[in-house]
Every structure is written in C-alpha cells, then in structure tokens.
Design an enzyme around this catalytic site. Structure first.
Site, mmCIF file in Angstrom:
data_model
loop_
_atom_site.group_PDB
_atom_site.id
_atom_site.type_symbol
_atom_site.label_atom_id
_atom_site.label_comp_id
_atom_site.label_asym_id
_atom_site.label_seq_id
_atom_site.Cartn_x
_atom_site.Cartn_y
_atom_site.Cartn_z
ATOM 1 N N LYS A 217 41.712 26.467 30.073
ATOM 2 C CA LYS A 217 41.115 27.783 30.340
ATOM 3 C C LYS A 217 39.631 27.677 30.653
ATOM 4 O O LYS A 217 38.974 26.704 30.322
ATOM 5 C CB LYS A 217 41.409 28.731 29.181
ATOM 6 C CG LYS A 217 42.884 29.140 29.232
ATOM 7 C CD LYS A 217 43.256 30.282 28.359
ATOM 8 C CE LYS A 217 44.726 30.614 28.632
ATOM 9 N NZ LYS A 217 45.326 31.413 27.577
ATOM 10 N N ARG A 253 50.181 25.579 23.140
ATOM 11 C CA ARG A 253 50.803 25.735 24.465
ATOM 12 C C ARG A 253 49.916 25.014 25.471
ATOM 13 O O ARG A 253 48.759 25.397 25.646
ATOM 14 C CB ARG A 253 50.905 27.225 24.790
ATOM 15 C CG ARG A 253 51.495 27.548 26.144
ATOM 16 C CD ARG A 253 51.497 29.049 26.376
ATOM 17 N NE ARG A 253 52.026 29.374 27.679
ATOM 18 C CZ ARG A 253 51.333 29.325 28.813
ATOM 19 N NH1 ARG A 253 50.065 28.974 28.788
ATOM 20 N NH2 ARG A 253 51.910 29.629 29.953
HETATM 21 N N1 PMM Z 1 48.107 31.904 28.601
HETATM 22 C C1 PMM Z 1 48.600 31.980 29.855
HETATM 23 C C2 PMM Z 1 49.953 32.288 30.069
HETATM 24 N N2 PMM Z 1 50.798 32.477 29.021
HETATM 25 N N3 PMM Z 1 51.168 32.534 26.691
HETATM 26 C C3 PMM Z 1 50.696 32.449 25.448
HETATM 27 N N4 PMM Z 1 51.524 32.624 24.398
HETATM 28 N N5 PMM Z 1 49.381 32.191 25.192
HETATM 29 C C4 PMM Z 1 48.484 32.004 26.189
HETATM 30 O O1 PMM Z 1 47.290 31.776 25.881
HETATM 31 C C5 PMM Z 1 48.946 32.088 27.541
HETATM 32 C C6 PMM Z 1 50.323 32.357 27.757
HETATM 33 C C7 PMM Z 1 47.650 31.736 30.981
HETATM 34 O O2 PMM Z 1 48.110 31.095 32.077
HETATM 35 P P1 PMM Z 1 48.677 29.553 32.239
HETATM 36 O O3 PMM Z 1 50.175 29.673 32.147
HETATM 37 O O4 PMM Z 1 48.249 29.112 33.580
HETATM 38 O O5 PMM Z 1 48.118 28.747 31.114
#
Ligand code: PMM
Length: 278
Positions: A217, A253
C-alpha cells in the site's frame, strides 16, 4: 516437520489473487481465468493458507462494476480452487457474488466495506454459514479520500468496526465467524494507518480475530527508494507481517506469499526457541 508447521501461534497467510484489469499493484496480471487459477495454486505452494479472490478494484477512484461483471471474472476461479481443496475467500462488496461464491465452496467472504456497500451482505453471509471478514471503510472508493478525517483514528475505527460487527451478528452471523480488518488505506492517510498498526491491542479488545492488509500500500512508498514499483514494497510488507505476528494477529493479506512465508518462518523459529529449553 519445520517450526513453521508446528508453531501454533503463527498468523495465517492470505494470498491475493486479483482478477481485475485495474488493481493498484497487480491489475491485469491475472485477468485470464487460467492465469488466476495458476497464480492461486502457486501461492498455495508458496505457503498461503487462504486464497482471496477479488474481481473489483477498490483502490481510490476505481470504477465500480456490476455483480454480474464481477461474477464473470471470479466464479470460475473460486470454483476451480475450492474443488482443488484450496481454502478460498471471496473479496466482494456484492451480496449476490458472496452467495454464488459460497455455493461454489468459498469459506470466507471478505467485504472491505463491512456490509456498508450492500445492505444484504450480512444476511447473505449468515445464510451461507461461512466466515465473514469485516473491513473498515468510509464513503466509497470514489469518495473515501474526503472521509480520511479523524480526531482519534484508533477509537473511531474501533467504534465503527464494532458497529459493523454488531450489525452482522444481528443479521445472524455467529460472533465466532467474524474477523475484523482495520482497512488500511481505506479512507485513511499514512499517519492513520500507522496509528492503527501501533494499537492492534485496542482492535483485538473488540473480541474478534484481526486481519491486516498492508501489502504494497501507498503508505509504505516512503520507506523504499523513490519511484520503486509497488512490488518494491514487499520488504516493508514482510516486516509489517512479522510485527503484526508479534502482536498476535490472526492473519495477513499479502501479494508476495513466498517472502511473507520466509519472514514469518524466521519469526516462528525465534518464537519456538524462546518457548523451549533448547
Ligand atoms: N485491501 C485491498 C483489497 N482487499 N481486503 C482486506 N480484508 N483488507 C485489505 O486491506 C484489502 C482487502 C486493496 O487492494 P489490493 O487487493 O490490490 O491489495
């Protein structure tokens, strides 16, 4: 058996498979169904415990898509991975997609809006009888920059997450199936993200396991050489995963599962030695 296999308090690794043309760090890389499936299996081989499959980018300013368009991207991937025995999470804002993915074998619904985007989500998760990752956000991906305003980010995020968890329980989701995620970067600026990370204990007081999604991020950009690609943020991501492990998070994640697995394996080896006479 390695320390990793036997260490009981390690966090789970959730590997990311974005079946999108426009995610901020890996958009387009796994848009073809076969590529997404192969990527999910590679992440499992690299050490992922759960594969999070998403079809809609939620980065700031992203174009929203319909549940139908999203399902065309993700359901084949969910079906194939679940049939292969992979623990699958569906990253979606749409109750209809959550339902369809659960029918195909998904074990988690990961909703970064915590049910705010689709009022039918919590009941859909309750009906499906699967686990629910509730994320914190404000506004929508189009407007969330305008809501990154907090007098006390930790207390406000905790209060708002607790309200989303209570709404999910009210809709029939058992409390033991709820995981909370502070939603780093969602209506949050860098200092808000760091404050939240520094107070994981406060989040954990809400009584649910905590998932952290820091991977690649933007708030990590200042820690790596200027102009580095998003994948250049995998090292600070791995360090954060270790620090989060030290604070007993339930899961992390991440995009780079292999690096995370090595970092957490190193941490687990240290932890195991500390708990044994040698
Ligand atoms: N961030 C993204 C997408 N899904 N799900 C959870 N639980 N937590 C997060 O911080 C989160 C998420 C942002 O996009 P990415 O898939 O490109 O990392």
């Amino acid at each position: 058996m390695s320390t990793w296999d036997t260490y009981p308090r390690r966090p789970l690794i959730m590997g990311i498979v974005n079946v999108t043309p426009d995610s901020f760090s890996d958009g387009g890389a796994h848009l073809a169904e076969s590529a997404a499936i192969a990527h999910g299996k590679a992440l499992v081989a690299a050490g992922a415990d759960i594969i999070d499959v998403g079809g809609e980018s939620t980065r700031p300013g992203a174009r929203p898509i319909s549940a139908a368009e999203e399902q065309a991207r993700v359901l084949g991937v969910v079906k194939n991975l679940a049939a292969a025995g992979v623990v699958v999470s569906i990253d979606t804002l749409h109750a209809e997609t959550a339902k369809a993915a659960a029918e195909l074998g998904a074990s988690f619904v990961n909703d970064v809006s915590g049910g705010l985007a689709d009022p039918a989500m919590a009941a859909a998760v309750a009906d499906a009888g699967i686990a629910y990752v509730i994320g914190h956000w404000r506004g929508t991906p189009q407007t969330m920059r305008n809501y990154a305003d907090y007098a006390d980010p930790v207390e406000e995020v905790c209060r708002e997450l607790a309200a989303r968890a209570a709404a999910a329980v009210q809709a029939g989701v058992p409390p033991g199936r709820i995981v909370l995620d502070p939603g780093l970067g969602f209506a949050k600026r860098a200092p808000h993200n760091w404050h939240l990370l520094s107070r994981l204990d406060r989040l954990q007081e809400l009584g649910h396991p905590v998932l952290i999604g820091a991977s690649r991020k933007r708030f990590l950009a200042g820690l790596v050489p200027a102009g580095a690609a998003p994948s250049g943020r995998d090292l600070p991501t791995a360090v954060l995963s270790v620090l989060a492990a030290q604070h007993q998070v339930w899961g992390v994640r991440v995009h780079d599962v292999e690096m995370t697995r090595i970092a957490l394996g190193t941490w687990a080896a240290w932890q195991s030695a500390a708990g044994s006479p040698g």
